[in-house]
Design a protein around this motif. Structure first.
Motif, short mmCIF file in Angstrom:
data_model
loop_
_atom_site.label_atom_id
_atom_site.label_comp_id
_atom_site.label_asym_id
_atom_site.label_seq_id
_atom_site.Cartn_x
_atom_site.Cartn_y
_atom_site.Cartn_z
N ASN A 84 0.80 -1.23 0.00
CA ASN A 84 0.00 0.00 0.00
C ASN A 84 0.83 1.27 0.00
O ASN A 84 0.29 2.37 -0.09
CB ASN A 84 -0.96 0.01 1.20
CG ASN A 84 -0.23 -0.03 2.54
OD1 ASN A 84 0.83 -0.63 2.65
ND2 ASN A 84 -0.80 0.59 3.54
N GLY A 85 2.16 1.16 0.06
CA GLY A 85 3.01 2.34 -0.01
C GLY A 85 3.16 3.07 1.31
O GLY A 85 2.48 2.80 2.30
N HIS B 282 7.52 9.65 -1.42
CA HIS B 282 6.67 8.47 -1.58
C HIS B 282 7.55 7.25 -1.78
O HIS B 282 8.46 7.25 -2.63
CB HIS B 282 5.77 8.67 -2.81
CG HIS B 282 4.79 7.56 -3.03
ND1 HIS B 282 4.39 7.16 -4.28
CD2 HIS B 282 4.15 6.74 -2.14
CE1 HIS B 282 3.53 6.17 -4.17
NE2 HIS B 282 3.37 5.90 -2.89
N ASN C 147 -2.05 4.68 1.96
CA ASN C 147 -0.66 4.50 2.36
C ASN C 147 -0.52 4.56 3.88
O ASN C 147 -1.40 5.07 4.58
CB ASN C 147 0.20 5.60 1.77
CG ASN C 147 0.27 5.59 0.26
OD1 ASN C 147 1.21 5.07 -0.32
ND2 ASN C 147 -0.73 6.15 -0.39
#
Length: 386
Positions: free
Chosen positions: A116-117, A168, A263
């Motif tokens: 999901n980051g 990110h 995230n």
């Protein structure tokens, strides 16, 4: 307020029954390998050994995953964590992350795996700019890129509107750590016995002859210590006390909320949302084994979460819990033989990264026992580095 972690609160009845079934199980008296410690490292090691046909007995003083493994954030974050550690750590972390990614396709594994980051949005986490941090991360072989305020909004539209940029990490993943421990146990042929404590061991001619437990004496071919920071049961057999200490952390969680985050987001504290809807935040650092949540810490984390995610303002956090991270002076685990004892291996002191490193730790311990040596250079993780 609950002092049980959100991970145990979100198990279903079948999973709770599985955990209870390990309590008081009769132990194997002459296993090939005895693993002391039923957290994520011990469980992953038992699974890896059993895949090679090794007969394994695991003893755990409490519940499987009941200590650090059941109190952590559930993050598989090799890129975000990696910059804090040397290349030797990053090599282990990358390989372990790849092993994690293969497990959900195997029978018995069900632990809410998701890639999901991870997004960092608070300027306190970079020296000059997100761009400079991202370039540094890339130069170290880590996967990350800078994002501007509009990209932050696209990724996480519910964050406060004044965020101007961030970093990110798209490949970071997340698991339910207690379900992961249970999955390793379920998929393994090892015998797991909980509520069974290791008390001491007898060593003769440089080998463990027996280990005394509350369930009786065990005479194993090899012993693996996976007890985090607790080493009292074997410390008498070492020339100096093992440099393992606890650093506690507190986390809190809401009741299930509407979808707010995809995230994991790092502002002034980590915030993420479970598949079941609960929003989790926290991660304090306190020397020692703190067992009771602090009401002021809960209030502080709740405010930080509300500042970052306006939908959480005035939302209660009914779950609060603490856990003690097993720590060494350099924050790297010990992966080595016990000095002077040929058939005793130590896999302990993983600090914040026991969950991340569990699969590779299990694989390396298995190689050590089955093949006589691990496939990776573990010089950076030797006992005698201290």
């Amino acid at each position: 307020m609950s002092q049980d972690s959100i991970w145990f609160a979100t198990l279903d009845d079948t999973e709770r029954a599985e955990l209870r079934a390990f309590a008081g199980r009769e132990v194997l008296t002459t296993p090939d390998v005895l693993i002391v410690g039923g957290g994520i490292v011990g469980a992953a090691t038992a699974y890896s050994l059993s895949q090679q046909g090794v007969q394994v007995q695991v003893v755990e003083a409490g519940t499987l995953g009941g200590l650090a493994s059941g109190a952590n954030a559930g993050g598989i974050w090799p890129d975000q964590q990696g910059i804090e550690y040397p290349e030797a750590f990053r090599n282990l972390a990358r390989r372990s992350r790849d092993l994690w990614g293969k497990l959900p396709a195997r029978d018995g594994f069900d632990f809410d795996w998701r890639v999901n980051g991870f997004v960092t949005v608070d300027p306190m986490h970079w020296e000059t700019s997100p761009e400079d941090l991202a370039m540094h991360l890339l130069s170290e072989g880590l996967s990350a890129h800078a994002i501007d305020g509009e990209q932050v909004k696209l990724l996480e539209p519910h964050l406060r509107s004044d965020i101007t940029g961030g970093v990110h990490y798209p490949s970071e993943a997340h698991v339910h750590p207690v379900k992961a421990v249970l999955s390793f146990a379920r998929a393994s042929t090892a015998q797991f016995s909980t509520e069974t404590r290791a008390l001491s061991m007898d060593v003769n001619n440089g080998r463990v002859q027996s280990v005394q437990t509350t369930a009786g004496t065990i005479q194993p071919g090899h012993v693996i210590a996976a007890t985090g920071w607790m080493a009292d049961w074997f410390a008498a057999q070492t020339p100096t006390p093992p440099p393992l200490t606890p650093i506690s952390g507190q986390m809190i969680a809401t009741a299930p909320q509407p979808p707010l985050l995809k995230n994991t987001v790092l502002g002034k504290a980590i915030v993420f949302q479970l598949l079941t809807g609960e929003v989790v935040t926290g991660g304090s650092m306190v020397e020692g084994d703190v067992t009771t949540p602090d009401a002021q810490v809960t209030a502080d984390f709740a405010k930080m979460a509300g500042d970052l995610l306006p939908a959480l303002k005035d939302v209660p956090f009914p779950h609060a819990w603490t856990g003690a991270r097993p720590t060494t002076p350099d924050r790297l685990p010990i992966l080595d033989r016990l000095p002077g004892v040929d058939n005793f291996l130590v896999a302990a002191g993983h600090f914040k990264n026991g969950l991340l490193l569990a699969p590779i730790t299990g694989e390396l311990m298995t190689e050590w026992i089955v093949a006589g040596k691990p496939s990776l250079d573990l010089t950076s993780f030797r006992w005698d580095r201290f």
